[in-house]
Design a protein around this motif. Structure first.
Motif, PDB file in Angstrom:
ATOM      1  N   THR A  79       0.795  -1.225   0.000  1.00  0.00           N
ATOM      2  CA  THR A  79       0.000   0.000   0.000  1.00  0.00           C
ATOM      3  C   THR A  79       0.830   1.279   0.000  1.00  0.00           C
ATOM      4  N   GLY A  80       2.079   1.184   0.411  1.00  0.00           N
ATOM      5  CA  GLY A  80       2.921   2.369   0.490  1.00  0.00           C
ATOM      6  C   GLY A  80       2.645   3.238   1.702  1.00  0.00           C
ATOM      7  N   VAL A  81       1.731   2.799   2.559  1.00  0.00           N
ATOM      8  CA  VAL A  81       1.383   3.545   3.767  1.00  0.00           C
ATOM      9  C   VAL A  81       2.547   3.470   4.759  1.00  0.00           C
ATOM     10  N   PRO A  82       2.894   4.583   5.385  1.00  0.00           N
ATOM     11  CA  PRO A  82       3.964   4.541   6.386  1.00  0.00           C
ATOM     12  C   PRO A  82       3.604   3.605   7.544  1.00  0.00           C
ATOM     13  N   MET A  83       4.592   2.859   7.975  1.00  0.00           N
ATOM     14  CA  MET A  83       4.387   1.910   9.083  1.00  0.00           C
ATOM     15  C   MET A  83       5.699   1.757   9.853  1.00  0.00           C
ATOM     16  N   GLN A  84       5.589   1.209  11.046  1.00  0.00           N
ATOM     17  CA  GLN A  84       6.793   0.938  11.833  1.00  0.00           C
ATOM     18  C   GLN A  84       7.608  -0.141  11.145  1.00  0.00           C
ATOM     19  N   ASN A  85       8.911   0.052  11.099  1.00  0.00           N
ATOM     20  CA  ASN A  85       9.809  -0.941  10.522  1.00  0.00           C
ATOM     21  C   ASN A  85       9.687  -2.241  11.324  1.00  0.00           C
ATOM     22  N   PRO A  86       9.393  -3.366  10.683  1.00  0.00           N
ATOM     23  CA  PRO A  86       9.274  -4.631  11.410  1.00  0.00           C
ATOM     24  C   PRO A  86      10.551  -5.020  12.162  1.00  0.00           C
ATOM     25  N   TYR A  87      11.698  -4.566  11.673  1.00  0.00           N
ATOM     26  CA  TYR A  87      12.941  -4.873  12.365  1.00  0.00           C
ATOM     27  C   TYR A  87      13.014  -4.202  13.733  1.00  0.00           C
TER      28      TYR A  87
END
Length: 131
Positions: A79-87
């Motif tokens: 989606t390209g939506v900003p999200m927290q980096n899973p790392y």
């Protein structure tokens, strides 16, 4: 770890390094074992805790490197939506495990006094000097 530490023979009751450790894991294992040996808290029973500490320390550093490279906020792949980096979640969970294992091993300043020292199996020669 110094080159001399690799030449020190294993102490009786010293845990074995888990199979499959790469060079980074092995270096951390050797460093922690040397610290525990110096603190006289090394025993076979703590091998699994040392393994948890080492695996999570290496995992935390790797995840933190990915966070440093990609940032704490990334764009979701679809989606390209900003999200927290899973790392970041991986790094935080590994850090929690490192802190817990470090406390059990007496590797933190506040936990050093709570960890029991391991007594030598053989008596010191000086122990019988007064007899």
């Amino acid at each position: 770890m110094s080159a001399d530490a690799a030449d020190i023979p294993k102490a009786p009751g010293e845990p074995d390094m888990p199979p499959g450790f790469d060079a980074e894991h092995a270096a951390e294992w050797d460093a922690v074992i040397a610290d525990l040996r110096a603190a006289h808290t090394l025993s076979r029973e703590i091998g699994a805790t040392v393994e948890v500490y080492v695996r999570n320390l290496v995992r935390m550093r790797s995840a933190e490197a990915s966070v440093a490279e990609l940032g704490a906020i990334v764009h979701a792949p679809k989606t390209g939506v900003p999200m927290q980096n899973p790392y970041l979640a991986v790094a935080n969970r590994a850090a929690k495990e490192v802190r817990s294992a470090a406390a059990e091993l007496g590797l933190t300043p506040s936990s050093r006094g709570r960890v029991s020292k391991v007594k030598d199996e053989a008596p010191d020669a000086d122990e019988f000097a007064d007899i």
